[in-house]
Design a protein around this motif. Sequence first.
Motif, PDB file in Angstrom:
ATOM      1  N   LEU A 211       0.823  -1.210   0.000  1.00 15.32           N
ATOM      2  CA  LEU A 211       0.000   0.000   0.000  1.00 15.32           C
ATOM      3  C   LEU A 211       0.856   1.258   0.000  1.00 15.32           C
ATOM      4  CD1 LEU A 211      -2.935  -0.663   2.488  1.00 15.32           C
ATOM      5  CD2 LEU A 211      -3.085  -0.252   0.042  1.00 15.32           C
ATOM      6  N   ARG A 212       1.915   1.250   0.792  1.00 18.66           N
ATOM      7  CA  ARG A 212       2.806   2.420   0.856  1.00 18.66           C
ATOM      8  C   ARG A 212       3.391   2.709  -0.515  1.00 18.66           C
ATOM      9  NH1 ARG A 212       8.147   2.984   1.180  1.00 18.66           N
ATOM     10  NH2 ARG A 212       8.557   0.835   1.792  1.00 18.66           N
ATOM     11  N   LYS A 213       3.867   1.668  -1.191  1.00 10.70           N
ATOM     12  CA  LYS A 213       4.456   1.839  -2.523  1.00 10.70           C
ATOM     13  C   LYS A 213       3.401   2.305  -3.533  1.00 10.70           C
ATOM     14  CE  LYS A 213       8.703  -0.127  -2.029  1.00 10.70           C
ATOM     15  NZ  LYS A 213       9.924   0.501  -2.426  1.00 10.70           N
ATOM     16  N   GLU A 214       2.189   1.725  -3.454  1.00  7.16           N
ATOM     17  CA  GLU A 214       1.112   2.136  -4.364  1.00  7.16           C
ATOM     18  C   GLU A 214       0.783   3.616  -4.201  1.00  7.16           C
ATOM     19  OE1 GLU A 214      -2.189  -0.449  -3.581  1.00  7.16           O
ATOM     20  OE2 GLU A 214      -1.278  -2.137  -4.639  1.00  7.16           O
ATOM     21  N   ARG A 215       0.891   4.113  -2.984  1.00 11.17           N
ATOM     22  CA  ARG A 215       0.603   5.524  -2.717  1.00 11.17           C
ATOM     23  C   ARG A 215       1.781   6.432  -3.071  1.00 11.17           C
ATOM     24  NH1 ARG A 215      -3.402   2.838  -1.921  1.00 11.17           N
ATOM     25  NH2 ARG A 215      -4.914   3.022  -0.244  1.00 11.17           N
ATOM     26  N   GLY A 216       2.932   5.829  -3.366  1.00 11.22           N
ATOM     27  CA  GLY A 216       4.125   6.603  -3.706  1.00 11.22           C
ATOM     28  C   GLY A 216       4.797   7.222  -2.496  1.00 11.22           C
ATOM     29  N   PHE A 217       4.581   6.630  -1.318  1.00 11.52           N
ATOM     30  CA  PHE A 217       5.153   7.159  -0.082  1.00 11.52           C
ATOM     31  C   PHE A 217       6.460   6.458   0.260  1.00 11.52           C
ATOM     32  CE2 PHE A 217       0.630   8.040   1.770  1.00 11.52           C
ATOM     33  CZ  PHE A 217       0.470   9.091   0.888  1.00 11.52           C
ATOM     34  N   SER A 218       7.406   7.221   0.742  1.00 11.89           N
ATOM     35  CA  SER A 218       8.635   6.646   1.308  1.00 11.89           C
ATOM     36  C   SER A 218       8.382   6.357   2.787  1.00 11.89           C
ATOM     37  CB  SER A 218       9.790   7.639   1.172  1.00 11.89           C
ATOM     38  OG  SER A 218       9.535   8.782   1.994  1.00 11.89           O
ATOM     39  N   GLN A 219       9.305   5.653   3.410  1.00  9.36           N
ATOM     40  CA  GLN A 219       9.187   5.419   4.849  1.00  9.36           C
ATOM     41  C   GLN A 219       9.310   6.736   5.613  1.00  9.36           C
ATOM     42  OE1 GLN A 219      11.888   2.287   6.007  1.00  9.36           O
ATOM     43  NE2 GLN A 219      10.588   0.708   5.139  1.00  9.36           N
ATOM     44  N   ILE A 220      10.084   7.662   5.103  1.00  8.99           N
ATOM     45  CA  ILE A 220      10.209   8.984   5.729  1.00  8.99           C
ATOM     46  C   ILE A 220       8.872   9.723   5.650  1.00  8.99           C
ATOM     47  CG2 ILE A 220      11.348  11.238   5.611  1.00  8.99           C
ATOM     48  CD1 ILE A 220      13.166   9.028   6.690  1.00  8.99           C
ATOM     49  N   LYS A 221       8.177   9.619   4.520  1.00  6.78           N
ATOM     50  CA  LYS A 221       6.857  10.232   4.377  1.00  6.78           C
ATOM     51  C   LYS A 221       5.885   9.616   5.380  1.00  6.78           C
ATOM     52  CE  LYS A 221       3.488  12.504   2.209  1.00  6.78           C
ATOM     53  NZ  LYS A 221       3.368  13.933   2.145  1.00  6.78           N
ATOM     54  N   MET A 222       5.966   8.305   5.564  1.00  6.22           N
ATOM     55  CA  MET A 222       5.107   7.639   6.543  1.00  6.22           C
ATOM     56  C   MET A 222       5.420   8.127   7.954  1.00  6.22           C
ATOM     57  SD  MET A 222       2.856   5.865   5.031  1.00  6.22           S
ATOM     58  CE  MET A 222       2.191   4.973   6.427  1.00  6.22           C
ATOM     59  N   GLN A 223       6.679   8.373   8.231  1.00  8.62           N
ATOM     60  CA  GLN A 223       7.059   8.925   9.533  1.00  8.62           C
ATOM     61  C   GLN A 223       6.379  10.277   9.733  1.00  8.62           C
ATOM     62  OE1 GLN A 223      11.276   9.032  10.576  1.00  8.62           O
ATOM     63  NE2 GLN A 223      10.981  10.999  11.571  1.00  8.62           N
ATOM     64  N   MET A 224       6.404  11.100   8.697  1.00  2.90           N
ATOM     65  CA  MET A 224       5.786  12.419   8.781  1.00  2.90           C
ATOM     66  C   MET A 224       4.273  12.315   8.953  1.00  2.90           C
ATOM     67  SD  MET A 224       8.176  14.302   5.875  1.00  2.90           S
ATOM     68  CE  MET A 224       6.829  15.220   5.259  1.00  2.90           C
TER      69      MET A 224
ATOM     70  N   THR B 143       2.493   9.681  10.197  1.00  5.46           N
ATOM     71  CA  THR B 143       2.024   8.882  11.337  1.00  5.46           C
ATOM     72  C   THR B 143       2.697   9.206  12.666  1.00  5.46           C
ATOM     73  OG1 THR B 143       3.655   7.121  10.982  1.00  5.46           O
ATOM     74  CG2 THR B 143       1.549   6.924   9.805  1.00  5.46           C
ATOM     75  N   GLY B 144       3.855   9.829  12.610  1.00  7.81           N
ATOM     76  CA  GLY B 144       4.598  10.077  13.841  1.00  7.81           C
ATOM     77  C   GLY B 144       5.379   8.862  14.325  1.00  7.81           C
ATOM     78  N   ILE B 145       5.407   7.803  13.518  1.00  8.16           N
ATOM     79  CA  ILE B 145       6.169   6.596  13.862  1.00  8.16           C
ATOM     80  C   ILE B 145       7.567   6.754  13.292  1.00  8.16           C
ATOM     81  CG2 ILE B 145       6.342   4.092  13.608  1.00  8.16           C
ATOM     82  CD1 ILE B 145       3.271   4.102  13.118  1.00  8.16           C
ATOM     83  N   ASP B 146       8.581   6.629  14.122  1.00  9.97           N
ATOM     84  CA  ASP B 146       9.969   6.774  13.677  1.00  9.97           C
ATOM     85  C   ASP B 146      10.242   5.846  12.491  1.00  9.97           C
ATOM     86  OD1 ASP B 146      12.757   7.839  14.403  1.00  9.97           O
ATOM     87  OD2 ASP B 146      13.054   5.662  14.258  1.00  9.97           O
ATOM     88  N   GLN B 147      10.997   6.334  11.528  1.00  8.58           N
ATOM     89  CA  GLN B 147      11.252   5.574  10.296  1.00  8.58           C
ATOM     90  C   GLN B 147      11.865   4.214  10.587  1.00  8.58           C
ATOM     91  OE1 GLN B 147      14.620   5.050   8.724  1.00  8.58           O
ATOM     92  NE2 GLN B 147      13.555   3.676   7.341  1.00  8.58           N
ATOM     93  N   SER B 148      12.791   4.135  11.532  1.00  9.64           N
ATOM     94  CA  SER B 148      13.418   2.830  11.821  1.00  9.64           C
ATOM     95  C   SER B 148      12.392   1.872  12.434  1.00  9.64           C
ATOM     96  CB  SER B 148      14.633   2.982  12.732  1.00  9.64           C
ATOM     97  OG  SER B 148      14.258   3.496  13.988  1.00  9.64           O
TER      98      SER B 148
END
Length: 73
Positions: free
Chosen positions: A7-20, A22-27
Amino acid sequence: MSRLKKLRKERGFSQIKMQMLTGIDQSDYSKIETGKRSMSFEQCRRVALALETSMDYLAGLTDDPRPYPRSPE
């Protein structure tokens, strides 16, 4: 590939974008995607909102990735 990563890839989001979003640290997010760490209920809720899906889909309880209609706040 996990549903989460797909889903993340389909949305074109990086893990850093997900951090921004959701507030969940990228690691920590990376560990969640690879199954090395579980999500809390609140983290799952934030991820579902960010990816416009349902928590049930993320948990594998449904194969329909569409989110449920939201109730008015």
